[in-house]
Design a protein around this motif. Sequence first.
Motif, PDB file in Angstrom:
ATOM      1  N   GLY A   1      -0.850   5.250  -9.002  1.00 58.63           N
ATOM      2  CA  GLY A   1      -1.416   4.402 -10.051  1.00 58.63           C
ATOM      3  C   GLY A   1      -1.766   3.019  -9.540  1.00 58.63           C
ATOM      4  N   ALA A   2      -1.119   2.593  -8.473  1.00 59.86           N
ATOM      5  CA  ALA A   2      -1.378   1.258  -7.925  1.00 59.86           C
ATOM      6  C   ALA A   2      -2.572   1.319  -6.975  1.00 59.86           C
ATOM      7  CB  ALA A   2      -0.157   0.752  -7.183  1.00 59.86           C
ATOM      8  N   PRO A   3      -3.307   0.205  -6.851  1.00 59.88           N
ATOM      9  CA  PRO A   3      -4.383   0.191  -5.862  1.00 59.88           C
ATOM     10  C   PRO A   3      -3.797   0.204  -4.451  1.00 59.88           C
ATOM     11  CG  PRO A   3      -4.196  -1.959  -6.938  1.00 59.88           C
ATOM     12  CD  PRO A   3      -3.210  -1.038  -7.608  1.00 59.88           C
ATOM     13  N   ALA A   4      -4.465   0.862  -3.526  1.00 62.06           N
ATOM     14  CA  ALA A   4      -3.998   0.904  -2.135  1.00 62.06           C
ATOM     15  C   ALA A   4      -4.034  -0.505  -1.549  1.00 62.06           C
ATOM     16  CB  ALA A   4      -4.881   1.840  -1.318  1.00 62.06           C
ATOM     17  N   GLY A   5      -3.044  -0.820  -0.735  1.00 57.87           N
ATOM     18  CA  GLY A   5      -2.993  -2.155  -0.122  1.00 57.87           C
ATOM     19  C   GLY A   5      -4.157  -2.355   0.833  1.00 57.87           C
ATOM     20  N   PRO A   6      -4.947  -3.431   0.632  1.00 61.94           N
ATOM     21  CA  PRO A   6      -6.116  -3.644   1.497  1.00 61.94           C
ATOM     22  C   PRO A   6      -5.702  -4.062   2.905  1.00 61.94           C
ATOM     23  CG  PRO A   6      -5.868  -5.465  -0.050  1.00 61.94           C
ATOM     24  CD  PRO A   6      -4.783  -4.484  -0.377  1.00 61.94           C
ATOM     25  N   PHE A   7      -6.549  -3.776   3.875  1.00 61.08           N
ATOM     26  CA  PHE A   7      -6.328  -4.231   5.254  1.00 61.08           C
ATOM     27  C   PHE A   7      -7.666  -4.387   5.926  1.00 61.08           C
ATOM     28  CE2 PHE A   7      -6.050   0.374   4.987  1.00 61.08           C
ATOM     29  CZ  PHE A   7      -6.993   0.787   5.915  1.00 61.08           C
TER      30      PHE A   7
ATOM     31  N   ASN B   1       7.854  -5.694  -5.801  1.00 58.85           N
ATOM     32  CA  ASN B   1       7.511  -4.815  -4.679  1.00 58.85           C
ATOM     33  C   ASN B   1       7.335  -3.365  -5.105  1.00 58.85           C
ATOM     34  OD1 ASN B   1       6.910  -5.663  -2.155  1.00 58.85           O
ATOM     35  ND2 ASN B   1       9.022  -6.112  -1.612  1.00 58.85           N
ATOM     36  N   MET B   2       8.013  -3.002  -6.222  1.00 58.22           N
ATOM     37  CA  MET B   2       7.941  -1.626  -6.694  1.00 58.22           C
ATOM     38  C   MET B   2       6.541  -1.274  -7.177  1.00 58.22           C
ATOM     39  SD  MET B   2      11.546  -1.528  -8.727  1.00 58.22           S
ATOM     40  CE  MET B   2      11.405   0.107  -9.416  1.00 58.22           C
ATOM     41  N   LYS B   3       5.732  -2.311  -7.406  1.00 58.26           N
ATOM     42  CA  LYS B   3       4.359  -2.079  -7.862  1.00 58.26           C
ATOM     43  C   LYS B   3       3.475  -1.578  -6.731  1.00 58.26           C
ATOM     44  CE  LYS B   3       3.184  -5.985  -9.860  1.00 58.26           C
ATOM     45  NZ  LYS B   3       2.607  -7.050 -10.682  1.00 58.26           N
ATOM     46  N   LYS B   4       3.935  -1.851  -5.499  1.00 61.96           N
ATOM     47  CA  LYS B   4       3.091  -1.522  -4.348  1.00 61.96           C
ATOM     48  C   LYS B   4       3.356  -0.097  -3.861  1.00 61.96           C
ATOM     49  CE  LYS B   4       3.382  -6.198  -2.451  1.00 61.96           C
ATOM     50  NZ  LYS B   4       4.116  -6.887  -1.365  1.00 61.96           N
ATOM     51  N   GLY B   5       2.278   0.548  -3.448  1.00 59.02           N
ATOM     52  CA  GLY B   5       2.447   1.833  -2.764  1.00 59.02           C
ATOM     53  C   GLY B   5       2.881   2.988  -3.642  1.00 59.02           C
ATOM     54  N   VAL B   6       2.774   2.833  -4.965  1.00 58.56           N
ATOM     55  CA  VAL B   6       3.178   3.927  -5.859  1.00 58.56           C
ATOM     56  C   VAL B   6       1.956   4.496  -6.583  1.00 58.56           C
ATOM     57  CG1 VAL B   6       5.519   3.046  -6.184  1.00 58.56           C
ATOM     58  CG2 VAL B   6       3.703   2.307  -7.732  1.00 58.56           C
TER      59      VAL B   6
END
Lengths: 404, 148
Positions: free
Chosen positions: A251-257, A244-249
């Motif tokens: 360098g990470a891609p933005a979460g798609p919606f 989960n730490m990979k999300k929202g930080v």
Amino acid sequence: MKDLNIIKIAVLFLLFQSFANNCEAQRKFKIDGTVTGLSDGKIYVLQGKKMDSVTVSKGKFQITGELEDPVEYIAIANTSNQRKMTEKAYVSLFAEASPMTLQLNYADFSKAKLKGSKAQDDVYKYDATTDKIRLKYKKELDQFDAIRKKYDDARAAKKSEEVLEAIKYEDNDARGRLEPMYKEYQNAAFQFMKDNPKSYYSLFLLRMNSRNLSYDEAKKYYESFNPLYKKGEMAKTLEAEIENMKKGVPGAPAGPFNTVDINGSPIKLDDFKGKYLLVDFWASWCVPCRKGNPHLLKLYAEYKPKGLEILGVSDDDRDHDKWKKAVEKDGIGVWKHVLRGYELKQGTYEKINPEKDISEGYNIHVLPTKILVDPNGIIVARYDGGEDDDARMDKDLATIFSGK
Amino acid sequence: MKKVIAILMILFALSVNAQVYNPVKWTTSVVKISESEYELIAKAAIEKGWHLYSQTVPEEGPLPTKFSFDGKGEYLKKGNTKEEEGHVVNDPIYGMKIKYFENKTIFKQRIKIKDKAPKQINANVEFMACDDTKCLPPKQVELLFKIK
């Protein structure tokens, strides 16, 4: 062992949930114990959501239980009444498959000594380090306790708000003076994990301290750990937390919606490609979020012409009207608005469609959280730290849009 | 004593996803009033700086704290869940008076047993918490009241 009613101890309850979910019992553990200060009577053992009583006869007792994980976290107490569960009333221990012995002092369970458990040996080893740190900050700790007591006393004596407020400032200062101690704790934990990667306790320490690590750092620690312990439930939970730490930080891609906005128009992440996007996670009931809206409006007015978009993601799935009213009242309808988009199972807090929840894709736990996404859909900043967030965000935006 | 505090901190830290705050902890107790009446007490310990909200807040304010008691017909609720005085502030954002609790607070629910007292009563509390700069989305915690 006699089954008692489940007794809820707030402290232990949530912790054991993950263990309780694992029904596959593989092995048993056994502790032979002696107790001073009690010849015949009962002590209580907590494991998972279960509490059992254990008979003490002539100062001796035996505790047995199922090992649901390679190492089991249990607590032993002199009472089943949680209101009497004071610091000296219980001790928490790591139980293993190997034969163990436990020496208890009925007057002070916290002084219990467990032998034969490697994980517990490591806890003692780590405690020796933190004891030294605490000793170093004895003065600050005593001050902190004294101010806490002063506050409780003042409250009990129904002192005025002004008096209480003044003590709160003292408390804040006292806490500030303890900051270096917490920093030392954290470093001690990292050092322990480096020195003892094969210890079960390292998994625990990583879980406790992962908040202050990046994904890569946490992953590196985890990879050095004992494969034997990575099969258990606790490791599974830790793995999920690290992922989960990979999300929202950054360098990470933005979460798609892909959803509909407040006006019923379709909206998706790709619509914002080519622009900077500030995703603002908020809710109508979140006072601190709404206090920030005038500032956001100012930023929007300044940077919108230079290519900034804002998307409000609101935690108001329960009550759409409140959401719409808040948007109107705060005058933030100038930018786009969507809901998190989750649905709960009737009467519970269980999400039936976590994949539709926009917050999941950004690992959001506190409101407000703002995420800045670059024109390629890559996250460049996350603001969820409280007071200095605005200053940091202002500076980042000024840098990005300078010269544009 | 300090060591135990450290162990408690470990418990707290592990009790939730490591990334999450957990500023309100609940404990329960039961007081017998008479043969057929009991008082269920839920105590909230609130970390410094955090606020827990009243059961009644204005319609457009924060989400109220909400208790649900699972009766199964074994008992009747006598009156509403009582709460303490708390603090009432005039919130400039909402433009309304909002009541909250800090440090610690107690909620009480009187019940009347129908036939035989059940061994325990299941309930849950739904609540949100905020400090000056942030809020935690509402969540639900299970409460077990053990009747002796």
